[in-house]
Design a protein around this motif. Structure first.
Motif, PDB file in Angstrom:
ATOM      1  N   HIS A  61       0.849  -1.203   0.000  1.00 51.39           N
ATOM      2  CA  HIS A  61       0.000   0.000   0.000  1.00 51.39           C
ATOM      3  C   HIS A  61       0.882   1.251   0.000  1.00 51.39           C
ATOM      4  O   HIS A  61       0.560   2.238  -0.681  1.00 51.39           O
ATOM      5  CB  HIS A  61      -0.929  -0.007   1.209  1.00 51.39           C
ATOM      6  N   ILE A 102       0.733   4.334  -2.734  1.00 55.28           N
ATOM      7  CA  ILE A 102       0.366   5.725  -2.435  1.00 55.28           C
ATOM      8  C   ILE A 102       1.573   6.659  -2.411  1.00 55.28           C
ATOM      9  O   ILE A 102       1.405   7.870  -2.288  1.00 55.28           O
ATOM     10  CB  ILE A 102      -0.407   5.825  -1.100  1.00 55.28           C
ATOM     11  N   TYR A 118       4.521  12.841   0.539  1.00 55.86           N
ATOM     12  CA  TYR A 118       4.316  11.395   0.666  1.00 55.86           C
ATOM     13  C   TYR A 118       4.122  10.979   2.125  1.00 55.86           C
ATOM     14  O   TYR A 118       4.439   9.849   2.496  1.00 55.86           O
ATOM     15  CB  TYR A 118       5.525  10.644   0.099  1.00 55.86           C
ATOM     16  N   GLY A 146       2.405   7.744   2.785  1.00 52.77           N
ATOM     17  CA  GLY A 146       3.236   6.634   2.320  1.00 52.77           C
ATOM     18  C   GLY A 146       4.357   6.349   3.300  1.00 52.77           C
ATOM     19  O   GLY A 146       4.684   5.186   3.575  1.00 52.77           O
TER      20      GLY A 146
END
Length: 291
Positions: free
Chosen positions: A72, A76, A130, A133
Motif C-alpha cells: 500500500h 500511495i 508522501y 506513504g
C-alpha cells in the motif's frame, strides 16, 4: 541472492495493478501452495503441537499485515520512499528483540537507531507530500521487525519450511476472512490480468516461498537483528532498479537521498561497531582474568 530478490519485490508491487490487499491475498495463496507441493515432494511432516501451530498462525497474520502495508505504501507513494523507510526495520528490531527474546539491550544498537531516526526525519521533511506513504512504510517496517523476532523464537525447534507453510496459510486465511467481512468478494474473486499473473507467480514462488524459507533458515546461525541488517541491502538494490525502470516517478529530492544515505550508513556501520565492541569485551575479560 535473497537480498536481491527482496529488492525486486517492491518493483513487482508497483508493476502489479491489483490493490495491496488482493495482491497479498494472491501472494500468500501461491506461496502456501508452492510450499505445500515442496513439503509433499520432500515427504516432510507438518504434524506439530497445537500450541506451536497457533503461534505460527499469529505470526502469519503479522506477516500478512506487513506485506499489505508495504505494498500500500508503494501504491500511495513510490518504491524509493517505501524502501528508504523500510530500512528502519533495524531500529525496531533492536528494540523488539531484547524485549521478546530476553536478550540484553546493546547500547550501540540504540545509538545506531537514533542516527536512523535523524535520516528518517530528513526524508519526512523533504518528501512531506508522501507523508501517508512514509507513515504506512514505517508501520510495515515495525511489523517486519516484529515477525522477524518472533520467527527467531521458533528456530531450533521447528523446520523453517514448515513454519513458512503455516504462516503463509494463516495469512491467506486471515485476509480471506477480512475480505469476506468487508465485501471484498462481493463481485467475485479478484481478477488479475495475464501479465499480473506472471508477476504474481514470480512474487509468490520466488520472492516469497523461496526467499522467506531461506531468510528463516539463516536465523539458525544469526540473530534477528543481523538478519534484518543484511536484508536492509534491499533498499539499495530496489531504489536503483526502480530509478531505471520507472524513471521520473522515482526521481526524488536531494534531501530524500541524504536521509536515505544516513539511514543506510547507520545500517552498514553496525558490523564494524559490533566487531570493535566484541574486541573490547574480550580484552576486558582477559584483564579481569589476569588480575
Amino acid at each position: 541472492m535473497v537480498v536481491f530478490i527482496y529488492g525486486f519485490t517492491a518493483i513487482l508491487g508497483k508493476l502489479i495493478v491489483l490493490p495491496a490487499v488482493e495482491m497479498v491475498w494472491y501472494r500468500m495463496l501461491i506461496a502456501f501452495l508452492a510450499l505445500g507441493v515442496y513439503l509433499g515432494w520432500k515427504k516432510r511432516s507438518i504434524a506439530y503441537p497445537k500450541e506451536a501451530i497457533v503461534r505460527f498462525f499469529g505470526v502469519g497474520l503479522v506477516v500478512a499485515f506487513h506485506w499489505i502495508t508495504f505494498f500500500h505504501a508503494v501504491k500511495i507513494s513510490n518504491v524509493s520512499v517505501t524502501l528508504g523507510c523500510l530500512a528502519s526495520t533495524t531500529l525496531f528490531t533492536s528494540i523488539l528483540e531484547p524485549l521478546i527474546t530476553r536478550r540484553r539491550f546493546v547500547w550501540f544498537e540504540l545509538i545506531i537507531g537514533l542516527v536512523m531516526i535523524m535520516g528518517l526525519y530528513l526524508i519526512f521533511q523533504f518528501e512531506f507530500q508522501y507523508k501517508w506513504g512514509i507513515i504506512t512504510a514505517l508501520t510495515s517496517a515495525f511489523l517486519a521487525g516484529l515477525f522477524t523476532v518472533l520467527n527467531k523464537t521458533f528456530i531450533g525447534k521447528y523446520r523453517p519450511d514448515v513454519i513458512s507453510f503455516y504462516e503463509m496459510g494463516s495469512g491467506f486465511i486471515g485476509i480471506t476472512v477480512f475480505m469476506l467481512l468487508s465485501g471484498g468478494f462481493a463481485s467475485g474473486l479478484p481478477v488479475a490480468s495475464a501479465i499480473d499473473w506472471a508477476w504474481l507467480l514470480i512474487l509468490g514462488i520466488v520472492c516469497t516461498a523461496y526467499a522467506y524459507v531461506v531468510s528463516v533458515e539463516v536465523m539458525k546461525e544469526l540473530s534477528a537483528y543481523v538478519v534484518v541488517l543484511t536484508i536492509n541491502m534491499e533498499p539499495v538494490y530496489g531504489i536503483v532498479m526502480a530509478y531505471f525502470i520507472f524513471k521520473d516517478s522515482e526521481y526524488m529530492s536531494a534531501g530524500f537521498y541524504a536521509g536515505t544515505a544516513i539511514v543506510l550508513s547507520a545500517v552498514f556501520l553496525y558490523p564494524f561497531v559490533l566487531r570493535k565492541w566484541r574486541q573490547l569485551a574480550e580484552r576486558r575479560a582477559k584483564r579481569e582474568l589476569v588480575s
